[in-house]
Design a protein around this motif. Structure first.
Motif, PDB file in Angstrom:
ATOM      1  N   SER A   1      -0.488   0.864  -4.225  1.00 28.80           N
ATOM      2  CA  SER A   1      -1.087   1.369  -2.979  1.00 28.80           C
ATOM      3  C   SER A   1      -0.033   1.470  -1.874  1.00 28.80           C
ATOM      4  CB  SER A   1      -2.235   0.476  -2.529  1.00 28.80           C
ATOM      5  OG  SER A   1      -1.768  -0.829  -2.214  1.00 28.80           O
TER       6      SER A   1
ATOM      7  N   GLY B   1       2.516   3.711   0.381  1.00 22.75           N
ATOM      8  CA  GLY B   1       2.939   5.015   0.860  1.00 22.75           C
ATOM      9  C   GLY B   1       4.441   5.151   0.758  1.00 22.75           C
TER      10      GLY B   1
ATOM     11  N   ASN C   1       2.087   8.518  -2.534  1.00 21.33           N
ATOM     12  CA  ASN C   1       1.577   7.154  -2.622  1.00 21.33           C
ATOM     13  C   ASN C   1       1.635   6.708  -4.071  1.00 21.33           C
ATOM     14  OD1 ASN C   1      -0.503   4.895  -2.808  1.00 21.33           O
ATOM     15  ND2 ASN C   1      -0.545   5.315  -0.604  1.00 21.33           N
TER      16      ASN C   1
ATOM     17  N   ASP D   1       6.171   1.781   2.229  1.00 20.63           N
ATOM     18  CA  ASP D   1       5.427   0.786   2.997  1.00 20.63           C
ATOM     19  C   ASP D   1       5.809  -0.637   2.581  1.00 20.63           C
ATOM     20  OD1 ASP D   1       4.108   2.889   4.180  1.00 20.63           O
ATOM     21  OD2 ASP D   1       2.222   2.603   3.079  1.00 20.63           O
TER      22      ASP D   1
END
Length: 283
Positions: free
Chosen positions: A198, A200, A214, A271
């Protein structure tokens, strides 16, 4: 934890990023962040040292090297995002497509990427890199596979498409040119990445957003990749697996394709894993 290596190329010292964003020197307790460190339980050792306090601080502004020294091998997964397979005109694979990348392609996250001599089609690829923490062979389940992961990092799987696709033979010759694997800035330990599916992931060239994907869109998830690879080769501590890239590479863009040239600037982020910036030069 966020582990990293800082200092001049070839002279990096191990460090950990503290909660305030400062760097703590680990050279007094471990020699380096490498396969031997991971195999010996070095992550737990560092965690205990951080909790105990008293680690010396390092000055800001030091060059950041690759967070893992001397990986034994780099295993790559090709065409692992449906949108990337589609943009390159390839069929969606039914099993992971594996190839190797020379370990000496690894450089720091902000080091210069060199366009190889004779290259006209040097390309970019933001990828989630998996760093192996313990030996894996013939794994049978996904939980066991994830238990072998020490942590995660950003990889830019730089590729020369003519060398890769138009010069015969395997993909490796378009993947193993010098400087073709910026890695880091950090090795983020697995406990800090709640869900590797999950994240990005984005890449810019000269300020233009080229990739915006993603990891949830992987065809084969991290756990399956580690399990699968272990059926064909022994994974050892410090090995790196590049898990594929989403759409937006130069190869998949309309003509004239904006392949990298000297003077270009590539920026990459995932991320929770930090950010890279490479200025492109000429070999």
């Amino acid at each position: 934890m966020k582990l990293l290596r800082v200092g001049p190329a070839g002279e990096e010292v191990p460090a950990v990023l503290d909660e305030s964003g400062g760097l703590l020197d680990l050279s007094g307790i471990v020699s380096d962040i490498d396969g031997a460190f991971l195999a010996a339980g070095g992550v737990d050792q560092v965690r205990a040292a951080v909790e105990a306090g008293g680690l010396p601080e390092l000055p800001a502004g030091l060059r950041i090297g690759a967070p893992v020294a001397r990986p034994g091998k780099i295993v790559c997964v090709g065409l692992n995002y449906s949108d990337h397979a589609e943009e390159t005109g390839a069929e969606k694979p039914t099993e992971p497509v594996l190839f190797m990348k020379a370990p000496n392609t690894v450089i720091g996250p902000d080091d210069q990427v060199l366009v190889p001599r004779g290259s006209l089609k040097t390309d970019w690829e933001v990828e989630l890199a998996v760093v192996i923490g313990s030996t894996a062979r013939y794994l049978t389940g996904h939980a066991d596979a994830l238990a072998r992961v020490a942590g995660y990092a950003i990889s830019n799987d730089v590729s020369e498409r003519e060398f890769q696709l138009e010069r015969g033979g395997q993909w490796d010759k378009g993947k193993s040119c010098e400087t073709f694997n910026p890695l880091g800035p950090w090795l983020v330990t697995a406990d800090e990445v709640a869900d590797p599916q999950s994240l990005g992931m984005r890449l810019w060239v000269n300020g233009t957003l080229r990739q915006d994907g993603n990891s949830k869109n992987m065809i084969f998830a991290v756990a399956e990749i580690v399990r699968y690879v272990s059926q064909f080769m022994v994974l050892e501590p410090g090995d790196v697996i590049n898990t594929g890239t989403p759409a937006g590479v130069a190869l998949g863009l309309p003509d004239p394709k904006p392949y990298l040239r000297a003077g270009d600037v590539v920026e990459v982020e995932i991320d929770g894993l930090g950010r890279q910036r490479q200025e492109v030069g000429q070999a």
